[in-house]
Design an enzyme around this catalytic site. Sequence first.
Site, PDB file in Angstrom:
ATOM      1  N   LYS A   1       0.793  -1.362  -0.004  1.00  0.00           N
ATOM      2  CA  LYS A   1       0.145   0.018  -0.003  1.00  0.00           C
ATOM      3  C   LYS A   1       0.926   1.448  -0.095  1.00  0.00           C
ATOM      4  CE  LYS A   1      -2.894   0.771   3.641  1.00  0.00           C
ATOM      5  NZ  LYS A   1      -2.669   2.248   4.241  1.00  0.00           N
TER       6      LYS A   1
ATOM      7  N   GLY B   1      -5.317   7.987   5.397  1.00  0.00           N
ATOM      8  CA  GLY B   1      -4.231   8.804   6.075  1.00  0.00           C
ATOM      9  C   GLY B   1      -3.194   9.081   5.301  1.00  0.00           C
TER      10      GLY B   1
ATOM     11  N   SER C   1       6.858   8.759  12.181  1.00  0.00           N
ATOM     12  CA  SER C   1       5.787   8.649  11.460  1.00  0.00           C
ATOM     13  C   SER C   1       6.098   8.706   9.695  1.00  0.00           C
ATOM     14  CB  SER C   1       4.652   9.761  11.575  1.00  0.00           C
ATOM     15  OG  SER C   1       3.840   9.705  10.518  1.00  0.00           O
TER      16      SER C   1
ATOM     17  N   GLN D   1       4.371   9.087   7.148  1.00  0.00           N
ATOM     18  CA  GLN D   1       3.427   9.956   6.621  1.00  0.00           C
ATOM     19  C   GLN D   1       3.771  11.173   6.852  1.00  0.00           C
ATOM     20  OE1 GLN D   1      -0.519   8.837   7.905  1.00  0.00           O
ATOM     21  NE2 GLN D   1      -0.402   6.732   6.742  1.00  0.00           N
TER      22      GLN D   1
ATOM     23  N   ASP E   1       1.558  -1.636  11.886  1.00  0.00           N
ATOM     24  CA  ASP E   1       0.307  -1.925  11.355  1.00  0.00           C
ATOM     25  C   ASP E   1       0.065  -3.414  11.676  1.00  0.00           C
ATOM     26  OD1 ASP E   1      -0.356   0.510  10.269  1.00  0.00           O
ATOM     27  OD2 ASP E   1       0.752   0.002   8.366  1.00  0.00           O
TER      28      ASP E   1
ATOM     29  N   ARG F   1      -6.872   1.267  17.902  1.00  0.00           N
ATOM     30  CA  ARG F   1      -6.681  -0.150  18.007  1.00  0.00           C
ATOM     31  C   ARG F   1      -6.279  -0.912  19.043  1.00  0.00           C
ATOM     32  NH1 ARG F   1      -3.539  -0.203  11.835  1.00  0.00           N
ATOM     33  NH2 ARG F   1      -5.391  -0.273  10.577  1.00  0.00           N
TER      34      ARG F   1
HETATM   35  C1  S3P Z   1       2.147   4.640   6.176  1.00  0.00           C
HETATM   36  C2  S3P Z   1       2.758   5.014   7.268  1.00  0.00           C
HETATM   37  C3  S3P Z   1       2.533   4.383   8.929  1.00  0.00           C
HETATM   38  C4  S3P Z   1       1.279   3.262   8.514  1.00  0.00           C
HETATM   39  C5  S3P Z   1       0.319   3.459   7.455  1.00  0.00           C
HETATM   40  C6  S3P Z   1       0.967   3.623   6.163  1.00  0.00           C
HETATM   41  C7  S3P Z   1       2.646   5.232   5.027  1.00  0.00           C
HETATM   42  O1  S3P Z   1       1.585   5.528   9.393  1.00  0.00           O
HETATM   43  O2  S3P Z   1       0.554   3.093   9.580  1.00  0.00           O
HETATM   44  O3  S3P Z   1      -0.544   2.401   7.396  1.00  0.00           O
HETATM   45  O4  S3P Z   1       2.584   4.785   3.869  1.00  0.00           O
HETATM   46  O5  S3P Z   1       3.568   6.143   5.210  1.00  0.00           O
HETATM   47  P1  S3P Z   1       2.426   6.630  10.203  1.00  0.00           P
HETATM   48  O6  S3P Z   1       3.151   7.523   9.326  1.00  0.00           O
HETATM   49  O7  S3P Z   1       1.005   7.447  10.822  1.00  0.00           O
HETATM   50  O8  S3P Z   1       3.073   5.842  11.165  1.00  0.00           O
END
Ligand code: S3P
Length: 422
Positions: A19, A91, A160, A162, A308, A339
């Site tokens: 993903k 997200g 994080s 993201q 995750d 969660r």
């Molecule tokens: C992700 C980062 C993670 C993960 C999410 C996908 C990404 O989140 O939990 O399913 O693709 O950068 P966080 O950045 O909030 O840790």
Amino acid sequence: MEIMKINSANGTLTVPGDKSVSHRAVMFGAIADGVTHISGFLNGADCLSTIDCFRQLGIRIDLNGDTVTVYGKGINGLEKPDSLLYTGNSGTTTRLLCGLLCAQDFECDISGDESIQKRPMNRVAQPLRLMGADITGDYCPLHISGKAIHGIEYNMPVASAQVKTAIILAALQANGKTVIHEPEKSRDHTELMLRAMGAKIDVSGLDITVNKTESLAPQNITVPGDISSAAFFMVLGAMLKDSHITIKNVGVNPTRTGIIDVLKDMGADIRLENKRTVTGEQVADIIVCSSHLHGVTVGKGIIPRLIDELPVIAVAAVFAEGTTVIKDAQELKVKETNRIFAVVNEFKKCGADIEETDDGMVIHGQKPIHGADFKTYGDHRMAMSLAILSQLANGKSTLDDDACVSVSYPTFFKDLKELGTT
Ligand code: S3P
């Protein structure tokens, strides 16, 4: 949906594309100069939200099964969308768009479903505002007015990927240098992919330095299978007797393999074969066999490498001998649902000895586990973890919502059915 206990699980499967890598391939392809070809793309709801948003931003994207062609227009080639950018349950789409769009030459609005509207966006808005961005709202809907922005030095309060990626996407467009310090290493797909496209990014341990980048070169990207999806079958194969499962072509980037380390620590018989590198990402086949598991403590630096996977690690802990402690995992509270609460609340229904803590949970394993009527909270990873729990529990269980698995693994129940023997 009804789910019955199974006695063993055997076979070979390929899980859908990663993903995180799928989102990035589309987004970075959209701002590259020219055409990006993606294969192994995750055709799931979250990544489709990313495609929809970039089409609204004026990018032509052709999707055919798991093959995608993105006609990139360069870093300054996006167009003002006609209406709100709807990010659904994703997200990653929401937060990465903030970083990319805060320095564009237009205004836009971003929002998603009920879950997205409850998830904190200040963690991206705050560093982006320090760079000069104009973002209104700490929760969706967000309004972004594109502005000229500048580099910053930023100590990330939480690990994080993201947030890190949002800052990197802004930094590519910012005047001057940006330096990001991570508290722990989070997944590094962004750094790997953008560097391969020619972005000015240097990584040294937990420090990432980014300089303004005028142009990105398109790439052909082969997306590996998602280790977060493979995790469900790793736990199933390890917990059931007479089982042997091979999961082919799984991404084993070291920033993602905490699940393998923890299951091995618990005593699982897991090995990797056929290791190779595909478009800059490490890939392997994962083989898992019936094992006798014992409890462990999971915390600190490994958490971002398996964030995750914690709900399905909790499933393994329910059937393992002794006590498992999951700590330093407060981040679980701000995922698609809380969660920690959801796992503890649901697992109690089937007889598990599990307690909630401030930053995780404590599980005393090997209590008698029976089927129950479970709630998924509309969270794809809760649904899949509860499905694995149901296949290991005595008798019949039900899930209130099985459709939510389409977010990351639309064919999950089909694959699960093909492996199991009652
Ligand atoms: C992700 C980062 C993670 C993960 C999410 C996908 C990404 O989140 O939990 O399913 O693709 O950068 P966080 O950045 O909030 O840790």
